[in-house]
Design an enzyme around this catalytic site. Structure first.
Site, PDB file in Angstrom:
ATOM      1  N   PHE A 157       1.581  -3.258   4.076  1.00 54.26           N
ATOM      2  CA  PHE A 157       1.912  -4.729   4.765  1.00 54.26           C
ATOM      3  C   PHE A 157       3.423  -5.019   4.510  1.00 54.26           C
ATOM      4  O   PHE A 157       3.993  -4.674   3.436  1.00 54.26           O
ATOM      5  CB  PHE A 157       1.163  -5.810   4.080  1.00 54.26           C
ATOM      6  CG  PHE A 157      -0.437  -6.014   4.728  1.00 54.26           C
ATOM      7  CD1 PHE A 157      -0.623  -5.207   5.941  1.00 54.26           C
ATOM      8  CD2 PHE A 157      -1.220  -6.855   4.328  1.00 54.26           C
ATOM      9  CE1 PHE A 157      -1.966  -5.221   6.356  1.00 54.26           C
ATOM     10  CE2 PHE A 157      -2.373  -6.816   4.503  1.00 54.26           C
ATOM     11  CZ  PHE A 157      -3.046  -6.028   5.448  1.00 54.26           C
ATOM     12  N   CYS A 212       0.811  -1.118  -0.065  1.00 54.13           N
ATOM     13  CA  CYS A 212      -0.062  -0.050  -0.050  1.00 54.13           C
ATOM     14  C   CYS A 212       0.849   1.349   0.040  1.00 54.13           C
ATOM     15  O   CYS A 212       0.181   2.391   0.005  1.00 54.13           O
ATOM     16  CB  CYS A 212      -1.101  -0.089   1.179  1.00 54.13           C
ATOM     17  SG  CYS A 212      -1.902  -1.577   1.207  1.00 54.13           S
ATOM     18  N   HIS A 238      -2.619   8.218   5.826  1.00 57.17           N
ATOM     19  CA  HIS A 238      -2.792   6.956   5.399  1.00 57.17           C
ATOM     20  C   HIS A 238      -4.119   6.428   5.830  1.00 57.17           C
ATOM     21  O   HIS A 238      -4.944   5.828   5.285  1.00 57.17           O
ATOM     22  CB  HIS A 238      -1.614   5.836   6.016  1.00 57.17           C
ATOM     23  CG  HIS A 238      -1.859   4.549   5.360  1.00 57.17           C
ATOM     24  ND1 HIS A 238      -1.691   4.017   3.997  1.00 57.17           N
ATOM     25  CD2 HIS A 238      -2.216   3.147   6.101  1.00 57.17           C
ATOM     26  CE1 HIS A 238      -1.970   2.555   4.018  1.00 57.17           C
ATOM     27  NE2 HIS A 238      -2.146   2.036   5.184  1.00 57.17           N
ATOM     28  N   HIS A 289      -9.793   1.890   0.630  1.00 57.84           N
ATOM     29  CA  HIS A 289      -8.440   1.764   0.413  1.00 57.84           C
ATOM     30  C   HIS A 289      -8.198   0.785  -0.788  1.00 57.84           C
ATOM     31  O   HIS A 289      -8.506  -0.353  -0.985  1.00 57.84           O
ATOM     32  CB  HIS A 289      -8.128   0.675   1.878  1.00 57.84           C
ATOM     33  CG  HIS A 289      -6.785   0.775   1.897  1.00 57.84           C
ATOM     34  ND1 HIS A 289      -5.782   0.942   0.854  1.00 57.84           N
ATOM     35  CD2 HIS A 289      -5.757   0.234   3.090  1.00 57.84           C
ATOM     36  CE1 HIS A 289      -4.603   0.945   1.423  1.00 57.84           C
ATOM     37  NE2 HIS A 289      -4.794   0.389   2.703  1.00 57.84           N
ATOM     38  N   GLU A 322      -0.167   5.912  13.532  1.00 58.83           N
ATOM     39  CA  GLU A 322       0.120   6.973  12.765  1.00 58.83           C
ATOM     40  C   GLU A 322      -0.137   8.518  13.423  1.00 58.83           C
ATOM     41  O   GLU A 322       0.368   9.437  13.152  1.00 58.83           O
ATOM     42  CB  GLU A 322      -0.831   6.989  11.025  1.00 58.83           C
ATOM     43  CG  GLU A 322      -0.475   8.178  10.437  1.00 58.83           C
ATOM     44  CD  GLU A 322      -1.212   7.827   9.377  1.00 58.83           C
ATOM     45  OE1 GLU A 322      -0.949   8.671   8.153  1.00 58.83           O
ATOM     46  OE2 GLU A 322      -2.026   7.257   9.031  1.00 58.83           O
ATOM     47  N   LYS A 373      -9.654   7.936   2.656  1.00 59.47           N
ATOM     48  CA  LYS A 373     -10.157   6.482   2.468  1.00 59.47           C
ATOM     49  C   LYS A 373     -11.754   6.496   2.866  1.00 59.47           C
ATOM     50  O   LYS A 373     -12.202   5.490   2.676  1.00 59.47           O
ATOM     51  CB  LYS A 373      -9.330   5.595   3.130  1.00 59.47           C
ATOM     52  CG  LYS A 373      -7.925   5.310   2.456  1.00 59.47           C
ATOM     53  CD  LYS A 373      -7.003   4.460   3.295  1.00 59.47           C
ATOM     54  CE  LYS A 373      -5.672   4.057   2.671  1.00 59.47           C
ATOM     55  NZ  LYS A 373      -4.793   5.104   2.687  1.00 59.47           N
TER      56      LYS A 373
END
Length: 411
Positions: free
Chosen positions: A399, A167, A307, A340, A318, A335
């Site tokens: 990831f 991502c 994110h 996402h 975050e 998002k």
């Protein structure tokens, strides 16, 4: 090629393209994102799954992008990427039939790649036998074909590559493209990401690992970044592409400069394959790298496009990093509107960050009803916030603990 006294040349954005659940094209995307209206809905293509909330692109007709014949011979990821790339080229004032293709590069990001092609051909192999597998599988499935097909369609003969950093792939592609321009290897680079992961196999995997929101009674409210009730992501498809050039070249051709690509940082958590480092050490390293590369301080950053994946661990980690590094920027996660889009997420968010700088407007975070009390950053919600922005950041974490951050400045 370098500027005066060996300084690396400035790189700017001259074109934008976007295809997401918010719509086909940048104007539709920006309107929907600024409205803060979620696009998440039950997915009719995944009726047998216990959780099937996704964000699909409405009204996307592949044949309109690649032609009827090629629509049967290309993966949906490639089709979405080409649609965004064509819009970005037109926005930058380029006709691919006229440019010097040998000096045009393409750097695209993706996470899963040609999921539709892999799944369809595997099912054909299992149900009908090897002789029924398409002979075109070898040119639809490989990840590199995302950039390779764009190169052929757009007559771009320079460096051509796909970045696969989960991502974080979109900003990683933008950062790589900037480096190609600064090294003098290209005069123009199309950079971004594309993803079409909404298949039974991919979504089943996300459901089984507990990554998706299970708010099936309220699909439109399922993705709720930074909210106390967040319980997982909502997967999406889409593509975002930016046209990048050296500032001096853009000025010489009279191009409209939409923003500067001022800094880039990338790092690895080296911690866990799915969970973020709870202290956000790797993310912090990438952010500080991008700030230093751009020559910016914490006081310069008025906006962070986070994110913000709507997962409990990511949003908290975050927010703590944002608290440590910045002053009090206006934070948003788009998002909540578009879902996402994995390897395309950061590319779309880069498009939205450029538009925020250009319009002096920070979109709201959709579905933020009650901010998690453990998250103390200034998250924009309810309606867009008008701000005189000079610099903004976009964060992307994937990831594998892969992090990529880009610093943009107002043109």
């Amino acid at each position: 090629m370098t500027g005066a006294a060996g300084r690396r040349p400035d790189v700017v954005v001259t074109g934008l393209g976007a295809v997401s659940a918010a719509g086909v094209g940048v104007p539709e995307n920006w309107d929907r994102v600024c409205a803060g209206v979620s696009t998440a809905a039950p997915d009719p293509g995944l009726p047998d799954l216990p959780v099937n909330i996704t964000c699909r692109v409405p009204g996307f007709v592949p044949a309109d992008v690649v032609g009827a014949q090629e629509a049967r011979r290309t993966d949906r990821t490639t089709q979405l990427g080409l649609a965004a790339a064509k819009e970005a080229c037109a926005d930058a004032g380029f006709d691919p039939l006229d440019w010097n293709g040998a000096r045009v590069g393409i750097v695209m990001g993706t996470s899963i790649g040609a999921a539709h092609s892999y799944e369809a051909e595997h099912l054909r192999y299992v149900e009908e036998g090897h002789e029924w597998v398409s002979p075109l599988f070898g040119v639809t499935a490989p990840m590199n074909l995302l950039a390779g097909y764009l190169a052929a369609a757009l007559h771009a003969y320079g460096p051509n590559m796909v970045v696969n950093t989960a991502c974080a792939a979109g900003p990683a592609a933008i950062g790589t493209a900037r480096q190609l321009l600064q090294a003098g290897l290209c005069d123009v680079v199309l950079a971004g990401g594309a993803e079409a992961p909404l298949t039974g196999l991919v979504i089943s995997g996300l459901v089984q690992m507990g990554a998706m929101s299970r708010r099936t009674d309220d699909p439109a409210g399922a993705c709720r970044p930074f909210d106390v009730g967040r319980d997982g992501m909502v997967p999406a498809e889409g593509a975002g592409v930016l046209v990048l050039e050296r500032a001096e070249d853009a000025r010489a051709r009279g191009a409209r400069v939409r923003a500067g690509v001022a800094g880039y940082g990338a790092s690895a958590d080296g911690y866990h394959m799915t969970a973020p480092d709870p202290e956000g050490v790797g993310a912090e390293r990438a952010i500080r790298m991008a700030l230093a590369d751009a020559g910016l301080t914490r006081a310069d950053i008025g906006h962070v496009n986070a994110h913000g994946s709507s997962t409990p661990l990511n949003d908290l980690a975050e927010s703590q990093v944002i608290d440590r590094i910045y002053g009090s920027p206006a934070v948003t996660s788009t998002k909540g509107v578009v879902g996402h889009a994995l390897g395309a997420a950061g590319a779309l968010e880069s498009v939205y960050t450029v538009l925020s700088l250009e319009n002096g407007l920070v979109p709201p975070t959709a579905n933020l009803v009650e901010q998690d009390p453990a998250i103390t950053v200034d998250v924009v919600s309810g309606k867009p916030r008008e701000l005189a922005l000079q610099a903004a950041m976009t964060h992307s974490f994937g990831f594998g603990g892969q992090n990529a951050v880009v610093a943009f400045t107002r043109a």
